[in-house]
Design an enzyme around this catalytic site. Structure first.
Site: not given
Ligand code: NAD
Length: 392
Positions: A50, A75, A111, A235, A244, A274
Site C-alpha cells: 500500500s 491500513e 495482519d 542501520y 536484514k 523517504v
C-alpha cells in the site's frame, strides 16, 4: 472535510485522498512511459502493497507487466471524522486505476504475520488466479505477533556492540545535533530479527507451496537496505541490519527448499528513499537530505518508482541476473558508489545548523515526506471540502 497535513514528529497522522490518488497516478504514468514489460509475471502477490516500495512494485507489476495483482497491507480505513491512512487511499486509487485499465486487483487489509491472513490470501489465489509467479515481500513493521505462540515482538533501531554517538536532524525542532544511542541487548536484537527477519517471508512461501499455489519458476524477493559507513552504525551493522542479514539466510533456504519448483528467491538491496518506514529511523532524515542534494547535483536522483522499474526491467525477471557476493540483487549501486559516498561524507562532516539548508536538500526531503500522505502536490486543491469516506 478540508484536509491539511497534521505532522507529529516523524509521522503525519492524516492523509489526503485526492493527493494520494494523484501520487499513484503519477507512478503509473511514469511506469507506462517506459513501455510494457513483455514477459512474466502474470499473477503477482505483493505483501506490503500500500505504500513505499511495495506500492511501487504493485504498480510496475500491473501497469508495466499487465499482471493481475493481489495485495496485502495493514491500513486504517477512514471514518466520518478522521481520514484513512495514506496506504488506504493509495490502495483505493490503485483499484480504481486498475479497474479503468481492465486489470484484476484485489487487496486484503489485515495482519500479514497471522496464519489467517495467509489462509485468506491462498483462498483468493485458488478462486481467482490459480497460481502466483511473483511474490514481493515488502513489509516494514515495528511489531509482530508470532502466529504459533501468540508472543508479541517489537523491533528496535539500536546499534549492536557499542553505543553510538552521531549527528542527526530533528525534523520537529529543525535542529542538527548529536545523539547517543545505547547499544541493543541480545533480546532486542533477537526481537528485531523476529519482526523484520526472514521467518515470516518463509512462512508465506511455505504456506503457498503447501497449498499448491506457487507456479513453477516462481520468483520471490524481499527488500533490504545495506548502505555504507555513514548509516552502518544505526542501520547496516545495527539491530535492523541483523534482521536484514536473516533475509539472506531465508533466501538461501527458500532456494533449496523449493528447488523442485525451480523457485528463485532473492534479497534485493534498494537505495534509501523517504517512506513512512525510513522517516522513523534516527539519522536517516539527515543522511537522506544530504544524499538527495548530492544525487540531485550529480543528476542521478531516484525515488521508489524509478528503483522498482529498474529492478523489474533489468534484474528481477532476468533468467540469470547479476548477483553480489551474498547472492543479492543490487539496485543501490549509484547511492553506495565510492564517489557519491565521499561527497556525502564531506557534507556530513561539515553540516551544522548554519549550513544545513545549503548542504542538504531538506526541502526535497520534506516535500517527499508530505507527498507520502498526499500533500504538497500543485495539481491538488487543498481547500476543497472532501468526503474522507473512500472505499475499495
Ligand atoms: P512502508 O512503510 O512504506 O511500507 C510498509 C508496508 O507494509 C505497507 O504497505 C504497510 O501497510 C505494510 N504492513 C506493515 N505491517 C503490516 C502487517 N502487520 N500486515 C500487513 N501489512 C503490513 O515501507 P518501505 O520503506 O517501502 O519498506 C518496505 C521494504 O523495503 C522494507 O523491507 C524496507 O526495509 C525496505 N527498504 C526500504 C528502504 C527505504 O529507504 N525506505 C530502502 C531499502 C529497503
Amino acid at each position: 472535510m478540508i484536509i491539511k497535513p497534521k505532522v507529529r514528529g516523524f509521522i503525519c497522522t492524516n492523509a489526503h485522498p485526492k493527493g494520494c490518488a494523484h501520487s499513484v497516478r503519477e507512478q503509473i504514468k511514469y511506469t507506462q512511459s517506459l513501455g510494457a514489460i513483455n514477459n512474466e509475471p502474470k499473477n503477482v502477490l505483493v505483501i506490503g502493497c500500500s505504500t513505499g516500495y511495495g506500492l511501487a512494485s504493485r504498480i510496475v507489476s500491473a501497469f508495466g507487466a499487465g499482471a493481475k495483482t493481489l495485495g496485502v497491507c495493514f491500513e486504517k480505513e477512514p471514518t466520518e471524522r478522521k481520514t484513512g491512512t495514506a496506504g488506504w487511499y493509495n490502495t483505493a486509487a490503485f483499484h480504481q486505476e486498475a479497474k479503468n485499465a481492465g486489470l484484476y486487483s484485489r487487496t486484503i487489509n489485515g495482519d500479514a504475520f497471522s496464519h489467517q491472513n495467509k489462509a485468506d490470501v491462498i483462498d483468493i489465489i485458488k478462486q481467482d488466479l490459480g497460481k502466483i509467479d511473483l511474490v514481493i515481500y515488502s513489509l516494514a513493521s515495528p511489531r509482530r505477533t508470532d502466529p504459533d505462540t501468540g508472543e508479541a515482538y517489537l523491533s528496535t533501531l539500536k546499534p549492536v556492540g557499542e553505543q553510538v554517538t552521531t549527528k542527526t536532524f530533528d525534523t520537529s525542532k529543525k535542529l542538527v545535533h548529536e545523539i547517543t544511542i545505547e547499544s541493543a541487548s541480545q533480546d532486542e536484537i533477537d526481537s528485531t530479527v523476529k519482526v523484520m527477519g526472514g521467518e515470516d517471508w518463509q512462512l508465506w512461501l511455505n504456506a503457498m507451496s503447501k497449498a499448491g499455489v506457487l507456479s513453477e519458476n516462481c520468483i520471490t524477493t524481499a527488500y533490504t537496505y545495506i548502505g555504507k559507513e555513514l548509516t552502518w552504525p544505526i542501520y547496516g551493522h545495527a539491530t535492523i541490519g541483523k534482521a536484514k542479514e536473516d533475509l539472506d539466510r531465508a533466501a538461501g533456504e527458500l532456494n533449496s527448499d523449493y528447488a523442485d519448483l525451480a523457485l528463485k528467491a532473492y534479497v534485493t538491496s534498494l537505495k534509501a528513499v523517504v517512506t513512512q518506514a525510513s522517516s522513523a529511523i534516527p539519522v536517516m532524515p539527515l543522511y537522506i537530505s544530504l544524499m538527495y542534494q548530492v544525487m540531485k547535483d550529480e543528476n542521478c536522483h531516484e525515488g521508489v518508482i524509478e528503483q522498482i522499474n529498474k529492478l523489474f526491467r533489468g534484474h528481477l525477471l532476468n533468467d540469470d541476473p547479476t548477483l553480489d557476493e551474498a547472492q543479492r540483487l543490487r539496485l543501490d549501486g549509484v547511492e553506495t558508489n565510492d564517489e557519491i559516498q565521499s561527497i556525502i561524507k564531506t557534507a556530513w562532516q561539515k553540516v551544522n545548523n548554519d549550513n544545513f539548508d545549503e548542504l542538504a536538500d531538506y526541502a526535497g526531503y520534506h516535500q517527499d515526506f508530505l507527498r507520502l500522505f498526499g500533500f504538497d502536490f500543485d495539481e491538488v486543491d487543498y481547500e476543497e471540502d472532501l468526503d474522507p469516506m473512500v472505499s475499495w
